[in-house]
Enzyme design. Structure first.
Site, PDB file in Angstrom:
ATOM      1  N   TYR A  32      -3.250 -19.598   5.865  1.00  0.00           N
ATOM      2  CA  TYR A  32      -3.141 -18.430   4.996  1.00  0.00           C
ATOM      3  C   TYR A  32      -3.348 -18.827   3.540  1.00  0.00           C
ATOM      4  CZ  TYR A  32      -0.946 -14.358   2.752  1.00  0.00           C
ATOM      5  OH  TYR A  32      -0.682 -13.264   1.970  1.00  0.00           O
ATOM      6  N   TRP A  67      18.410 -18.551  10.120  1.00  0.00           N
ATOM      7  CA  TRP A  67      17.630 -19.741  10.429  1.00  0.00           C
ATOM      8  C   TRP A  67      17.511 -20.638   9.200  1.00  0.00           C
ATOM      9  CZ3 TRP A  67      13.189 -16.746  13.315  1.00  0.00           C
ATOM     10  CH2 TRP A  67      13.670 -16.325  14.559  1.00  0.00           C
ATOM     11  N   LYS A  91      18.296  -8.471  11.254  1.00  0.00           N
ATOM     12  CA  LYS A  91      19.348  -9.239  11.916  1.00  0.00           C
ATOM     13  C   LYS A  91      20.736  -8.695  11.589  1.00  0.00           C
ATOM     14  CE  LYS A  91      17.462 -13.861  12.682  1.00  0.00           C
ATOM     15  NZ  LYS A  91      17.678 -15.302  12.396  1.00  0.00           N
ATOM     16  N   GLY A 146       0.817  -1.212   0.000  1.00  0.00           N
ATOM     17  CA  GLY A 146       0.000   0.000   0.000  1.00  0.00           C
ATOM     18  C   GLY A 146       0.850   1.261   0.000  1.00  0.00           C
ATOM     19  N   ARG A 148      13.967 -18.393  -3.721  1.00  0.00           N
ATOM     20  CA  ARG A 148      12.817 -17.512  -3.842  1.00  0.00           C
ATOM     21  C   ARG A 148      13.026 -16.498  -4.965  1.00  0.00           C
ATOM     22  NH1 ARG A 148      11.164 -20.980  -1.158  1.00  0.00           N
ATOM     23  NH2 ARG A 148      10.231 -20.927   0.930  1.00  0.00           N
ATOM     24  N   ASP A 174      13.283 -24.913   7.250  1.00  0.00           N
ATOM     25  CA  ASP A 174      13.506 -24.186   6.003  1.00  0.00           C
ATOM     26  C   ASP A 174      12.207 -23.707   5.371  1.00  0.00           C
ATOM     27  OD1 ASP A 174      16.231 -23.963   5.561  1.00  0.00           O
ATOM     28  OD2 ASP A 174      16.402 -25.948   4.656  1.00  0.00           O
ATOM     29  N   THR A 229       5.235 -12.821  -6.210  1.00  0.00           N
ATOM     30  CA  THR A 229       6.192 -13.645  -5.481  1.00  0.00           C
ATOM     31  C   THR A 229       6.600 -12.883  -4.219  1.00  0.00           C
ATOM     32  OG1 THR A 229       7.852 -12.825  -7.049  1.00  0.00           O
ATOM     33  CG2 THR A 229       6.960 -15.025  -7.436  1.00  0.00           C
TER      34      THR A 229
END
Length: 347
Positions: free
Chosen positions: A169, A234, A220, A22, A241, A303, A197
């Site tokens: 979701y 993590w 981080k 937005g 991706r 993962d 994506t």
């Protein structure tokens, strides 16, 4: 609530207007992408509780939109989804049903909702594309003369469950496509959706526990640099991706709102060749923020889905000349925004 005024023959209501996408749409409209006949209205949860049907209807009656970009949703990263799958299902189902039904009841001309590549079955062939969602039905088809739009015969996204980590979701987002087809078949409504994506950019949620992977990594790295500690990532860093910069997605949303004339969703993504691993994304952030410390991968953490590679062939067919911001440039701009706005950023 905020507004970008034009002459106002089109009144465009943006739900989730203060979130990542937005804010990006508001910026590109304000920076010159808006048109003189458009009046833009950006609303957030402070303006109405969209899980409440009466409040949603009142919001639509107050602003009387002719067009809607529906972004509002309960969202979160992998670990928040794992903990609260039921909450993600219930809240998003209520929000989506209330927004789409209020749009129908108040005579909205067009709605563009936001889905996600997580709607696709976990076990599928790659790259995923729009044909895996459903058949193509142009909005010009007259009501009563449509091919079958039933759940059983068309949307192949129902050929298998989504990844178990975020099934609540994912199923809620799948239902938007079913609702769009139902409103078109039964009422002739011009409701459609986009499937972006992984989106990132300024105004993202940079919460390490509950945010998405890239903004969480940015936070981080920022903290590790401040404290001189190692950067712990993590998972294995191997999942892949396709990341799309929020400002690029905002420009594409404007095109879909003005030009795209199908009920069938369209994938909005960079190309398959631009897919990166989580390790590569982390390295881009490390470079952008000039972090000199050690990278450590905590393989005791999940993962999530290994990949969900999407084809942008349909988008390229419509917009062959569209230029995406290079990934490392977009990461650098996002890191700079986060550093400059650390005190006020969502985290």
């Amino acid at each position: 609530m905020s507004e970008v005024a034009g002459l106002g023959s089109k009144r465009i209501l943006v739900t989730g207007g203060t979130g990542l996408v937005g804010r990006a749409i508001e910026k590109v409209v304000a920076d010159g992408e808006g048109q003189p006949d458009e009046e833009w209205i950006f609303v957030s949860s402070r303006d109405a509780d969209l899980t409440n049907a009466a409040e949603t209807k009142a919001l639509f009656e107050k602003h009387k939109p002719t067009h809607v970009i529906h972004l509002a949703a309960m969202v979160g990263g992998l670990f928040k989804n794992i903990r609260y799958n039921l909450d993600f299902w219930r809240r998003n189902i209520h929000i989506n049903d209330n927004v789409l039904h209020s749009a129908y009841e108040t005579g909205v001309e067009k709605v563009v909702s936001c889905l996600s590549t997580c709607i696709f079955p976990d076990k599928t062939t790659y790259p995923i594309n729009e044909s895996m969602v459903s058949i193509s039905v142009p909005m010009s088809s007259p009501v009563g003369s449509l091919p079958c739009l039933t759940l059983l015969s068309c949307p192949q996204i129902h050929n298998g469950p989504p990844h178990s980590s975020n099934f609540g979701y994912s199923y809620a987002k799948r239902m938007i496509d079913i609702q769009n087809r139902g409103y078109f078949e039964q009422h002739g409504c011009r409701f459609t959706a986009v499937i972006p994506t992984n989106v990132f950019g300024p105004h993202d949620n940079f919460n390490i526990e509950d945010g998405h992977v890239l903004p969480g990594l940015i936070h981080k790295v920022y903290l590790a640099k401040q404290t001189g500690s190692a950067l712990t990532i993590w998972g294995t860093g191997k999942p892949r991706r396709q990341f799309i910069y929020s400002l690029d997605l905002a420009r594409l949303f404007l095109w879909v709102l003005r030009e795209y004339d199908e009920v069938e969703p369209i994938i909005l993504s960079v190309g398959e060749e631009d897919e990166v691993s989580i390790r590569e994304a982390a390295e881009a952030i490390v470079e952008a923020m000039d972090f000199r410390g050690e990278l450590v991968f905590d393989t005791t953490k999940a993962d999530g889905q290994f990949k969900k590679t999407a084809s942008n062939a349909k988008l390229q067919h419509y917009l062959p000349g569209f230029q995406f911001t290079p990934f490392r440039q977009a990461v650098k701009e996002t890191c700079a925004w986060f550093s400059a706005n650390y005190a006020d950023a969502r985290k």
